[in-house]
Design an enzyme around this catalytic site. Structure first.
Site, PDB file in Angstrom:
ATOM      1  CE1 TYR A 150      -9.430   6.825   1.050  1.00 36.40           C
ATOM      2  CE2 TYR A 150      -7.972   4.688   0.943  1.00 36.40           C
ATOM      3  CZ  TYR A 150      -8.932   5.614   1.552  1.00 36.40           C
ATOM      4  OH  TYR A 150      -9.168   5.175   3.167  1.00 36.40           O
ATOM      5  NE  ARG A 160      -5.756   8.220   5.685  1.00 34.05           N
ATOM      6  CZ  ARG A 160      -5.783   7.185   6.399  1.00 34.05           C
ATOM      7  NH1 ARG A 160      -7.073   6.580   6.419  1.00 34.05           N
ATOM      8  NH2 ARG A 160      -4.954   6.919   7.199  1.00 34.05           N
ATOM      9  CG  HIS A 163      -4.980   2.977   5.229  1.00 31.47           C
ATOM     10  ND1 HIS A 163      -5.350   3.833   4.228  1.00 31.47           N
ATOM     11  CD2 HIS A 163      -6.272   2.642   5.467  1.00 31.47           C
ATOM     12  CE1 HIS A 163      -6.689   4.128   3.852  1.00 31.47           C
ATOM     13  NE2 HIS A 163      -7.347   3.483   4.775  1.00 31.47           N
TER      14      HIS A 163
END
Lengths: 245, 206
Positions: A150, A160, A163
């Site tokens: 995102y 990002r 994760h």
């Protein structure tokens, strides 16, 4: 009656292995990072002890993110994955019965959080958090969906990598750790200013979960393995007291 | 190079990010999922000692409150005993001494109810003044910050505390002292934390 070995202090945390408080490229750290040096403290009871959790604190199903928020008979959308591994200390000993908590975005990169306004859709069947206690050998396991990448506001085009946030306790308050798990092969890892707060590439490798075909359930769920290492403790080799190992 | 030391390296830390609530306080993120969230009841129903409230705000270098902080507190009971198998002594049934709080999204204020801890025996038998250990994580904090909260009304014990006395700069020691006031007959300790700049709180590498 034999006296059990008496472990002493935790090994000093290697501050060059962890990210420094201030990393210019992760902009939020600039105003939130202490400028004065940390005061180094030899461990006392306040640091060697820490909260103890038990099976009364959590529900055994809390580790199944495919089920813990889904309506009966429904499932979240996304790649079904198992995330499993061991919690060890720096002496390579298992850390049993310790609380592991995770949280993550859904498959479209959206968090179930009142402050997240990303365009990615919420999934009515996905909460995005789980927790579990390690077993006697330090093993833990979660079932979830693979989170999506995102965008976030840092530079204008920062994304990002996929994760999962991971929180672990250990046995002492000095071992308390929050980190993030990334997935093998993700091209966003190398570009991420948060990943790159960590100076040593070998340290970043410790945060990348590996695909684990042996733990994969055929025709069902693909597995990733992620071991977590907490600070180890000295044995009291040379102390006035003679007990110890 | 000689033999290899077979120690593992610690997993490196990463920021808790702005959505830490989802994992550690999902009710605050806006949804109910767990039967019970952890860390809201620090002392339990049977704790002896003085019931207190601790409140504060975490400020960044510009003086603005940090509104996405999560704090964890770890303390001994009124007798100075930690609820942990390695600490000698008993704690009251239900006393955990561990708490988890988040800041208000609008004001940045946080607070928790507990009992005042007793002095704890430190290294080499030296007594440590009553204190609460705090661990602070947030977006922009790469490794959780450790500090200690001491109590204004324990001046004598604070003056002899071996940890406070490690701080070379005497003016900085004040950053660890919570200020006492009363509200509705209950003692409230105020503990503002400054991450950076004027009056920067002392943080420890424990």
């Amino acid at each position: 009656m034999t006296t059990p070995p008496k472990p002493g202090e935790f090994y000093q945390r290697d501050r060059r292995w962890h990210p420094p408080a201030l990393s210019q490229d992760y902009k939020t750290s600039v105003t939130r990072s202490p400028r004065l040096p940390l005061i180094s403290l030899e461990n006392t009871a306040s640091e060697i002890t820490g909260p103890v959790f038990g099976h009364k604190d959590i529900d055994p199903a809390d580790n199944d993110l495919l089920r813990n928020f889904a309506k009966p008979g429904e499932s979240p959308i996304g790649e079904r994955i198992i995330v499993h591994g061991r919690v060890l200390d720096e002496n390579a000993r298992p850390v049993p019965n310790t609380l592991v908590e995770i949280w993550q975005a859904n498959a479209s990169g959206r968090y179930r959080h009142k402050k997240d306004t990303y365009l990615g859709a919420l999934d009515p069947n996905f909460g995005g958090c789980g927790r579990t206690l390690t077993d006697a050998e330090g093993n833990y396991c979660f079932r979830t969906v693979k989170p999506g990448a995102y965008p976030w506001r840092n530079w204008v085009n920062d994304w990002r990598p996929a994760h999962i946030h991971v929180s672990v306790f250990g046995t002492g308050f000095a071992q308390r750790l929050i980190t993030q798990l990334y997935f093998e092969g993700d091209p966003l890892i190398a570009r991420c200013p948060i990943v790159n707060t960590i100076p040593d590439p070998a340290a970043v490798e410790m945060l990348i979960a590996r695909m684990d075909m042996n733990a994969t359930i055929p025709l069902d769920t693909i597995a990733y393995r992620f071991n977590i290492v907490l600070r180890g403790r000295r044995s009291t080799l040379f102390e006035n007291r003679l007990e110890g190992n | 190079m000689g033999q290899k030391l077979e120690y593992l390296k610690e997993t490196p830390s990463q920021t808790a990010g702005p959505y830490v609530h989802i994992g550690l306080a999902p009710g605050a993120a806006g949804f109910e999922i767990y039967e019970q969230e952890l860390g809201w009841d620090m002392a339990g129903p049977n704790a002896k000692g003085e019931p207190i409230r601790v409140e504060g705000v975490v400020l960044d270098s510009t003086g603005a409150p940090v509104k996405d902080v999560l704090l964890e507190a770890w303390q001994a009971n009124a007798e100075g005993v930690y609820a942990h198998p390695e600490h000698i002594g008993e704690v009251e049934d239900g006393f955990r001494g561990w708490g988890r709080v988040i800041t208000d999204f609008e004001t940045g204020e946080w607070g928790f109810d507990t009992v005042k801890p007793g002095p704890v025996t430190g290294r080499n038998g030296q007594m440590m003044a009553p204190h609460i250990n705090l661990w602070i994580v947030a977006r922009g904090i790469n490794v959780g910050l450790n500090t200690r909260l001491y109590f204004e009304d324990e001046a004598e014990a604070n003056a002899a505390d071996p940890v406070i006395n490690l701080i070379e700069w005497e003016s900085r020691r004040q950053t660890l002292i919570a200020r006492r006031c009363e509200r509705g007959g209950q003692p409230v300790y105020r503990f503002d934390i400054r991450l950076q700049g004027d009056g920067e709180t002392v943080f420890f590498d424990i």
